[in-house]
Design a protein around this motif. Structure first.
Motif, PDB file in Angstrom:
ATOM      1  N   GLY A  81      18.305  80.815 -31.585  1.00 16.40           N
ATOM      2  CA  GLY A  81      18.016  80.783 -33.026  1.00 16.40           C
ATOM      3  C   GLY A  81      18.842  81.687 -33.917  1.00 16.40           C
ATOM      4  O   GLY A  81      18.805  81.558 -35.136  1.00 16.40           O
ATOM      5  N   ALA A  82      19.604  82.639 -33.368  1.00 14.39           N
ATOM      6  CA  ALA A  82      20.410  83.520 -34.230  1.00 14.39           C
ATOM      7  C   ALA A  82      21.602  82.729 -34.787  1.00 14.39           C
ATOM      8  O   ALA A  82      22.121  81.836 -34.126  1.00 14.39           O
ATOM      9  CB  ALA A  82      20.921  84.708 -33.420  1.00 14.39           C
ATOM     10  N   SER A  83      22.033  83.069 -36.032  1.00  8.48           N
ATOM     11  CA  SER A  83      23.175  82.338 -36.583  1.00  8.48           C
ATOM     12  C   SER A  83      24.468  83.099 -36.294  1.00  8.48           C
ATOM     13  O   SER A  83      24.465  84.313 -36.054  1.00  8.48           O
ATOM     14  CB  SER A  83      23.009  82.114 -38.087  1.00  8.48           C
ATOM     15  N   TYR A  84      25.589  82.364 -36.364  1.00  8.65           N
ATOM     16  CA  TYR A  84      26.910  82.948 -36.110  1.00  8.65           C
ATOM     17  C   TYR A  84      27.161  84.121 -37.052  1.00  8.65           C
ATOM     18  O   TYR A  84      27.596  85.194 -36.626  1.00  8.65           O
ATOM     19  CB  TYR A  84      27.977  81.854 -36.303  1.00  8.65           C
ATOM     20  N   MET A  85      26.874  83.937 -38.360  1.00  6.98           N
ATOM     21  CA  MET A  85      27.157  84.993 -39.324  1.00  6.98           C
ATOM     22  C   MET A  85      26.195  86.177 -39.151  1.00  6.98           C
ATOM     23  O   MET A  85      26.571  87.316 -39.411  1.00  6.98           O
ATOM     24  CB  MET A  85      27.115  84.437 -40.762  1.00  6.98           C
ATOM     25  N   GLU A  86      24.959  85.931 -38.707  1.00  4.89           N
ATOM     26  CA  GLU A  86      24.033  87.055 -38.422  1.00  4.89           C
ATOM     27  C   GLU A  86      24.572  87.915 -37.284  1.00  4.89           C
ATOM     28  O   GLU A  86      24.558  89.148 -37.352  1.00  4.89           O
ATOM     29  CB  GLU A  86      22.648  86.513 -38.012  1.00  4.89           C
ATOM     30  N   ILE A  87      25.044  87.251 -36.240  1.00  9.23           N
ATOM     31  CA  ILE A  87      25.583  87.989 -35.086  1.00  9.23           C
ATOM     32  C   ILE A  87      26.814  88.803 -35.517  1.00  9.23           C
ATOM     33  O   ILE A  87      26.983  89.961 -35.147  1.00  9.23           O
ATOM     34  CB  ILE A  87      25.933  87.013 -33.931  1.00  9.23           C
ATOM     35  N   MET A  88      27.623  88.197 -36.379  1.00  7.29           N
ATOM     36  CA  MET A  88      28.830  88.882 -36.869  1.00  7.29           C
ATOM     37  C   MET A  88      28.431  90.097 -37.716  1.00  7.29           C
ATOM     38  O   MET A  88      28.997  91.191 -37.562  1.00  7.29           O
ATOM     39  CB  MET A  88      29.676  87.902 -37.689  1.00  7.29           C
TER      40      MET A  88
ATOM     41  N   HIS B 249      42.788  79.837 -31.526  1.00  6.29           N
ATOM     42  CA  HIS B 249      42.730  81.303 -31.598  1.00  6.29           C
ATOM     43  C   HIS B 249      43.204  81.940 -30.299  1.00  6.29           C
ATOM     44  O   HIS B 249      42.827  83.071 -29.987  1.00  6.29           O
ATOM     45  CB  HIS B 249      41.322  81.765 -31.979  1.00  6.29           C
ATOM     46  N   LEU B 250      44.028  81.238 -29.550  1.00  2.78           N
ATOM     47  CA  LEU B 250      44.699  81.849 -28.407  1.00  2.78           C
ATOM     48  C   LEU B 250      45.619  82.937 -28.942  1.00  2.78           C
ATOM     49  O   LEU B 250      46.266  82.702 -29.961  1.00  2.78           O
ATOM     50  CB  LEU B 250      45.570  80.822 -27.676  1.00  2.78           C
ATOM     51  N   PRO B 251      45.772  84.054 -28.283  1.00  5.46           N
ATOM     52  CA  PRO B 251      45.116  84.490 -27.061  1.00  5.46           C
ATOM     53  C   PRO B 251      43.980  85.469 -27.354  1.00  5.46           C
ATOM     54  O   PRO B 251      44.014  86.199 -28.323  1.00  5.46           O
ATOM     55  CB  PRO B 251      46.256  85.222 -26.358  1.00  5.46           C
ATOM     56  N   TRP B 252      42.985  85.460 -26.492  1.00  9.59           N
ATOM     57  CA  TRP B 252      41.914  86.465 -26.588  1.00  9.59           C
ATOM     58  C   TRP B 252      41.557  86.932 -25.196  1.00  9.59           C
ATOM     59  O   TRP B 252      42.009  86.348 -24.213  1.00  9.59           O
ATOM     60  CB  TRP B 252      40.678  85.869 -27.279  1.00  9.59           C
ATOM     61  N   PHE B 253      40.707  87.978 -25.128  1.00  8.67           N
ATOM     62  CA  PHE B 253      40.275  88.489 -23.830  1.00  8.67           C
ATOM     63  C   PHE B 253      38.754  88.528 -23.765  1.00  8.67           C
ATOM     64  O   PHE B 253      38.106  88.919 -24.729  1.00  8.67           O
ATOM     65  CB  PHE B 253      40.854  89.900 -23.596  1.00  8.67           C
ATOM     66  N   GLY B 254      38.193  88.122 -22.644  1.00 11.55           N
ATOM     67  CA  GLY B 254      36.741  88.167 -22.436  1.00 11.55           C
ATOM     68  C   GLY B 254      36.051  86.918 -22.950  1.00 11.55           C
ATOM     69  O   GLY B 254      36.696  85.979 -23.408  1.00 11.55           O
ATOM     70  N   ASP B 255      34.713  86.910 -22.846  1.00 14.76           N
ATOM     71  CA  ASP B 255      33.968  85.757 -23.347  1.00 14.76           C
ATOM     72  C   ASP B 255      32.728  86.213 -24.112  1.00 14.76           C
ATOM     73  O   ASP B 255      32.431  87.408 -24.153  1.00 14.76           O
ATOM     74  CB  ASP B 255      33.599  84.804 -22.200  1.00 14.76           C
ATOM     75  N   ARG B 256      32.011  85.283 -24.723  1.00 14.72           N
ATOM     76  CA  ARG B 256      30.821  85.615 -25.511  1.00 14.72           C
ATOM     77  C   ARG B 256      29.663  84.686 -25.133  1.00 14.72           C
ATOM     78  O   ARG B 256      28.926  84.205 -25.989  1.00 14.72           O
ATOM     79  CB  ARG B 256      31.134  85.544 -27.014  1.00 14.72           C
TER      80      ARG B 256
ATOM     81  N   ALA C 126      25.890  91.861 -37.488  1.00 14.84           N
ATOM     82  CA  ALA C 126      25.301  92.908 -36.639  1.00 14.84           C
ATOM     83  C   ALA C 126      26.351  93.571 -35.736  1.00 14.84           C
ATOM     84  O   ALA C 126      26.018  94.343 -34.840  1.00 14.84           O
ATOM     85  CB  ALA C 126      24.181  92.303 -35.801  1.00 14.84           C
ATOM     86  N   GLY C 127      27.629  93.243 -35.956  1.00 15.15           N
ATOM     87  CA  GLY C 127      28.695  93.924 -35.202  1.00 15.15           C
ATOM     88  C   GLY C 127      29.177  93.146 -33.986  1.00 15.15           C
ATOM     89  O   GLY C 127      30.084  93.578 -33.271  1.00 15.15           O
ATOM     90  N   GLY C 128      28.563  91.983 -33.726  1.00 15.29           N
ATOM     91  CA  GLY C 128      29.032  91.144 -32.609  1.00 15.29           C
ATOM     92  C   GLY C 128      30.072  90.172 -33.128  1.00 15.29           C
ATOM     93  O   GLY C 128      30.852  90.491 -34.021  1.00 15.29           O
ATOM     94  N   GLY C 129      30.075  88.979 -32.595  1.00 14.85           N
ATOM     95  CA  GLY C 129      31.001  87.952 -33.062  1.00 14.85           C
ATOM     96  C   GLY C 129      32.449  88.348 -32.833  1.00 14.85           C
ATOM     97  O   GLY C 129      32.804  88.884 -31.782  1.00 14.85           O
TER      98      GLY C 129
END
Ligand code: NIG
Ligand code: FE
Length: 421
Positions: free
Chosen positions: A100-107, A83-90, A109-112
């Motif tokens: 304990g939060a899941s990837y899809m839950e974070i997504m 998934h190059l290129p991107w900017f920043g980190d998470r 909620a507007g993150g991810g």
């Protein structure tokens, strides 16, 4: 005596990886075609002969000789899904996931992905290029000589095109060759929340034609990819996008069955996609379809590992079905920040049940086919590009067995040394 640019000789094991013009399918995967005390003759960046050191030294005189000193020599790794290129980190989200939060839950909620989209939209083209160059430098040092690179962190026309421009600039500024993929349907951006089908219309009516125009302008073939996943784009939406993309001249890829077995793999085969990627939850009947078509199955074991999940791509079932399996990193700031194909091989041996030989072919020849470059790269055969690794070990079986250190000593791109450690 024939004069050539380069003679690389005295490879303890020269892993040719015989192709017969095809990926190694099904349980035929893992044929390394090892030549003991092997040599490669290179002219104009292309392999002109492969054989024993004695026979090639009798036939060729070279401007430059490289003594592999008994070490193992392989084709350069091909990373067919990044998934190059991107900017920043998470890093903050990783902390939440550890708690304990899941990837899809974070997504949801507007993150991810949306959080990287915000950073990437705000970055200038120059910032994007500068931030991603060191990643490519690390990939090269760890043996990746060609890679795929995706958009998907713009999700609006101008920002998606900026990512394509960044991929092209990165391709031109360093040795790792990049195969670009347009992925405007990577997520539903927050401004379209609850209006997925309108966003799909935008992708079809505006973004895909803009990418096709970019293709014409730069005379560069693009793949089109879609994140076909529950809560993102369903199979019908994915089909609409990919059918339009095919009509505009894109080659196709699909993010399929990463979290839920929706049917993306079967769709990929039906549409003649170059690859179907992830395939963690793929239903059995869909796995069977991989044996019929030409679509390459790409396993990304760094992703479940990165997410702390326990389920991986079912390699054995794919091979039993006669499918062609490749490996990639999925390098991205959300699920898998890993630049190393050696790590993907190590994980594939442990969690996908591949032998070191199978994993090596999946990371070279079959990976080349997953970006439609099987005719030029991925094996050490006459007529192919001289993208070559000299390992820091005489035995290829140390790949996968050892992990976390770099087993690549020297990297050659088109016959020129581009990295030495
Ligand atoms: O392949 N699944 C979708 N895309 C990536 C993750 C991208 C991100 O989280 O930024 C993947 O896992
Ligand atoms: Fe991905």
């Amino acid at each position: 005596m024939r004069q050539v640019d380069l003679l690389l000789h005295s490879a303890g094991q020269l892993c040719v990886i015989p192709s017969r013009g095809q990926p190694q399918r099904g349980n035929a995967l893992g044929d390394l075609g090892i030549i003991a005390d092997g040599a490669v003759a290179v002219h104009d960046g292309t392999i002109v002969a492969v054989g024993s050191t004695t026979s090639l030294q009798q036939t060729y005189r070279a401007h430059l000789e490289i003594d592999a000193e008994g070490q193992c020599v392989t084709p350069g790794f091909v990373d067919p899904h990044t998934h190059l290129p991107w900017f920043g980190d998470r890093a903050n989200e990783f902390e939440q996931r550890v708690a304990g939060a899941s990837y899809m839950e974070i997504m949801a909620a507007g993150g991810g992905i949306m959080s990287t989209v915000g950073n990437t939209r705000n970055a200038s083209l120059d910032q994007l290029v500068a931030d991603n160059l060191p990643r490519l430098e690390r990939m090269l040092r760890y043996g990746t000589t060609s890679a795929e690179a995706k958009t998907g962190y713009g999700l609006e026309t101008a920002a998606e095109l900026k990512q394509l421009d960044a991929i092209l600039a990165l391709h031109q500024q360093q040795p790792v060759e990049l195969a670009p993929t347009f992925l405007p349907a990577h997520a539903v951006p927050s401004e379209y929340k609850g209006r997925t089908s309108q966003f799909v219309d935008l992708v079809i009516n505006e973004m895909l034609p803009a990418g096709a125009e970019w293709m014409r302008q730069y005379q560069t073939q693009l793949f089109c990819d879609v994140f076909c996943e529950e809560g993102v784009f369903d199979v019908d939406q994915t089909r609409r996008i990919l059918e339009k993309a095919a009509a505009l001249g894109y080659r196709l890829k699909v993010h399929a069955d990463e979290f839920v077995g929706l049917g993306g793999t079967k769709l990929a085969v039906e549409l003649g996609a170059t690859s179907a990627d992830h395939l963690v939850k793929t239903p059995e009947a869909d796995i069977a379809s991989l044996g019929q078509g030409k679509t390459i199955a790409v396993g990304l074991p760094g992703t479940p590992f990165g997410l702390g999940h326990s389920e991986y791509t079912p390699a054995k079932a794919i091979l039993d079905a006669g499918g062609a399996l490749a490996l990639a990193t999925d390098l991205n700031p959300g699920t898998c920040w890993c630049e190393s194909m050696q790590m993907a091989i190590a994980l594939a041996c442990r969690y996908m049940g591949l032998t070191q030989a199978q994993a090596l072919v999946a990371a070279t020849l079959n990976a080349a086919h997953a970006i439609n470059r099987g005719a030029e790269i991925g094996s050490l055969e006459t007529g192919k590009q001289a993208d070559i690794l000299i390992l820091d070990t005489p035995d290829y079986r140390q790949l996968g067995y050892r992990f976390g250190t770099n087993l690549v000593k020297r990297v050659l791109k088109k016959g020129t040394i581009v990295s030495e450690s």
